[in-house]
Enzyme design. Structure first.
Site, PDB file in Angstrom:
ATOM      1  N   ASP A 141      75.584  23.599 -10.385  1.00 20.14           N
ATOM      2  CA  ASP A 141      75.539  23.063  -9.302  1.00 20.14           C
ATOM      3  C   ASP A 141      74.614  23.405  -8.594  1.00 20.14           C
ATOM      4  O   ASP A 141      74.504  22.857  -7.518  1.00 20.14           O
ATOM      5  CB  ASP A 141      77.095  23.036  -8.921  1.00 20.14           C
ATOM      6  CG  ASP A 141      77.257  25.199  -8.652  1.00 20.14           C
ATOM      7  OD1 ASP A 141      75.976  25.283  -8.958  1.00 20.14           O
ATOM      8  OD2 ASP A 141      78.468  25.369  -7.929  1.00 20.14           O
ATOM      9  N   SER A 142      73.165  23.858  -9.192  1.00 18.99           N
ATOM     10  CA  SER A 142      71.999  23.876  -8.622  1.00 18.99           C
ATOM     11  C   SER A 142      71.723  22.979  -8.183  1.00 18.99           C
ATOM     12  O   SER A 142      70.534  22.259  -7.846  1.00 18.99           O
ATOM     13  CB  SER A 142      71.375  24.488  -9.951  1.00 18.99           C
ATOM     14  OG  SER A 142      71.281  24.059 -10.990  1.00 18.99           O
ATOM     15  N   GLU A 163      74.565  37.168 -13.028  1.00 21.47           N
ATOM     16  CA  GLU A 163      73.300  36.783 -12.019  1.00 21.47           C
ATOM     17  C   GLU A 163      72.742  38.125 -11.085  1.00 21.47           C
ATOM     18  O   GLU A 163      73.973  38.280 -10.098  1.00 21.47           O
ATOM     19  CB  GLU A 163      73.202  35.515 -11.240  1.00 21.47           C
ATOM     20  CG  GLU A 163      72.171  34.869 -10.312  1.00 21.47           C
ATOM     21  CD  GLU A 163      72.449  33.456 -10.041  1.00 21.47           C
ATOM     22  OE1 GLU A 163      71.503  32.865  -8.928  1.00 21.47           O
ATOM     23  OE2 GLU A 163      73.628  32.986 -10.325  1.00 21.47           O
ATOM     24  N   ASP A 200      79.156  23.551 -14.497  1.00 18.26           N
ATOM     25  CA  ASP A 200      79.660  23.947 -12.772  1.00 18.26           C
ATOM     26  C   ASP A 200      81.151  23.559 -12.561  1.00 18.26           C
ATOM     27  O   ASP A 200      80.826  22.325 -11.832  1.00 18.26           O
ATOM     28  CB  ASP A 200      78.656  24.583 -12.553  1.00 18.26           C
ATOM     29  CG  ASP A 200      78.140  25.856 -12.451  1.00 18.26           C
ATOM     30  OD1 ASP A 200      78.401  26.579 -12.898  1.00 18.26           O
ATOM     31  OD2 ASP A 200      76.821  25.725 -12.353  1.00 18.26           O
ATOM     32  N   GLU A 220      82.752  30.612 -10.988  1.00 16.08           N
ATOM     33  CA  GLU A 220      81.992  31.864 -11.143  1.00 16.08           C
ATOM     34  C   GLU A 220      83.138  32.703  -9.862  1.00 16.08           C
ATOM     35  O   GLU A 220      83.810  32.156  -9.399  1.00 16.08           O
ATOM     36  CB  GLU A 220      81.180  31.596  -9.098  1.00 16.08           C
ATOM     37  CG  GLU A 220      79.821  31.007  -9.569  1.00 16.08           C
ATOM     38  CD  GLU A 220      79.345  30.545  -8.528  1.00 16.08           C
ATOM     39  OE1 GLU A 220      78.288  29.649  -8.778  1.00 16.08           O
ATOM     40  OE2 GLU A 220      79.671  31.132  -7.228  1.00 16.08           O
ATOM     41  N   LYS A 260      81.891  26.188 -16.606  1.00 21.58           N
ATOM     42  CA  LYS A 260      81.973  27.860 -15.791  1.00 21.58           C
ATOM     43  C   LYS A 260      82.519  27.458 -13.790  1.00 21.58           C
ATOM     44  O   LYS A 260      82.551  26.809 -13.645  1.00 21.58           O
ATOM     45  CB  LYS A 260      80.366  28.126 -16.072  1.00 21.58           C
ATOM     46  CG  LYS A 260      80.110  29.370 -15.600  1.00 21.58           C
ATOM     47  CD  LYS A 260      78.935  29.698 -15.362  1.00 21.58           C
ATOM     48  CE  LYS A 260      77.036  28.555 -14.869  1.00 21.58           C
ATOM     49  NZ  LYS A 260      77.363  29.137 -13.592  1.00 21.58           N
TER      50      LYS A 260
END
EC number: 2.1.2.11
Length: 272
Positions: A52-53, A190, A91, A123, A121
């Protein structure tokens, strides 16, 4: 522990767990489009993350929050079409899984069906445990993400190192062990202290991939725009730049523009 490197024709979640058990480090990079994904895959990177970066490096947003599920599927499908060897992980974007497990499953299914990706993925730790279980029960591989979780930036208020305090460090270890127990195939850590990251990697059998988490984990991930030096404004301590593409590309594009202005391009050999 063996350090012999196995030649994998296609990386799977099983491959990654084997690599950890054999002491082979895992390489992971982001990609968001066909051309870059083709290069990354050809270079031999094991895991290609459609992160999602993309919200930052592709769309220019300050955070990862604005990118939508539809946009992630678009980027992921472009990447999947390019990849022949690597494992493509996507993501789940902010807002696509936080409200309830059913929404999380619907989002994960859309990514898998519409992009052809290999895994998703998410978070978070225990707070999203039920969502992770729901996705796993549908047969979709899941990678976790702990430590600094960029989708929670407004909760943290800063991108500084996480889990320095004992209570947060203990929760992180517990969350990592929970991710393994429910069936995740790996976890990204991270921006946490290196000694804590090592403890996590030593405490679970699934691969731990670090970004700003030291060298004692099972692999590393970076954003490709950062490691290629395409953004001069971002230079965290954990980043190693392998090229300065911003400078090189600016120079090349400037030369092209000058050649057009001067009528040097195209020359006689560049015409039909």
């Amino acid at each position: 522990m063996s350090t012999a490197k196995k030649d994998y024709k296609r990386i799977t979640t099983k491959s990654l767990i084997e690599m950890k058990s054999n002491g082979e480090k895992i390489s992971m990079l982001t990609a968001y489009d066909y051309t870059m994904a083709k290069i990354v895959d050809t270079a031999g990177v094991d895991v290609i993350l459609v992160g999602d970066s993309a919200s930052n490096v592709m769309a220019g947003h300050e955070t990862t929050l604005p990118i939508t599920l539809d946009q992630m599927i678009y980027h992921a499908s472009s990447v999947v079409r390019a990849v022949e060897r690597g494992l493509v992980v996507v993501d789940l974007p902010f807002g696509s899984y936080q409200s309830d497990p059913k929404e999380a499953l619907r989002s994960a299914i859309r990514i898998m069906k519409e992009s052809g990706a290999h895994a998703v993925k998410l978070e978070g730790g225990k707070e999203i445990k039920e969502s992770i279980k729901k996705i796993l029960n549908a047969g979709i591989p899941v990678m976790g993400h702990l430590g600094l979780t960029p989708q929670s930036i407004y909760k943290f208020g800063t991108y500084s190192v996480r889990a320095k305090e004992e209570q947060e460090a203990e929760k992180l270890i517990e969350d990592a062990q929970m991710l393994e127990k429910v069936g995740c195939f790996g976890v990204v850590l991270e921006k946490i202290p290196a000694d804590l990251a090592k403890k996590v990697a030593d405490s679970i059998s699934i691969p731990v991939i670090g970004i700003g988490a030291g060298g004692a984990v099972d692999g590393q991930v970076l954003v490709i725009h950062d490691m290629l030096g395409m953004n001069n404004e971002f230079s965290p301590r954990f980043l190693r730049r392998y090229l300065n593409l911003y400078e090189e590309m600016t120079k090349a594009i400037g030369q092209y523009a000058a050649d057009v202005k001067s009528s040097d391009f195209p020359n006689a050999s560049e015409q039909y």
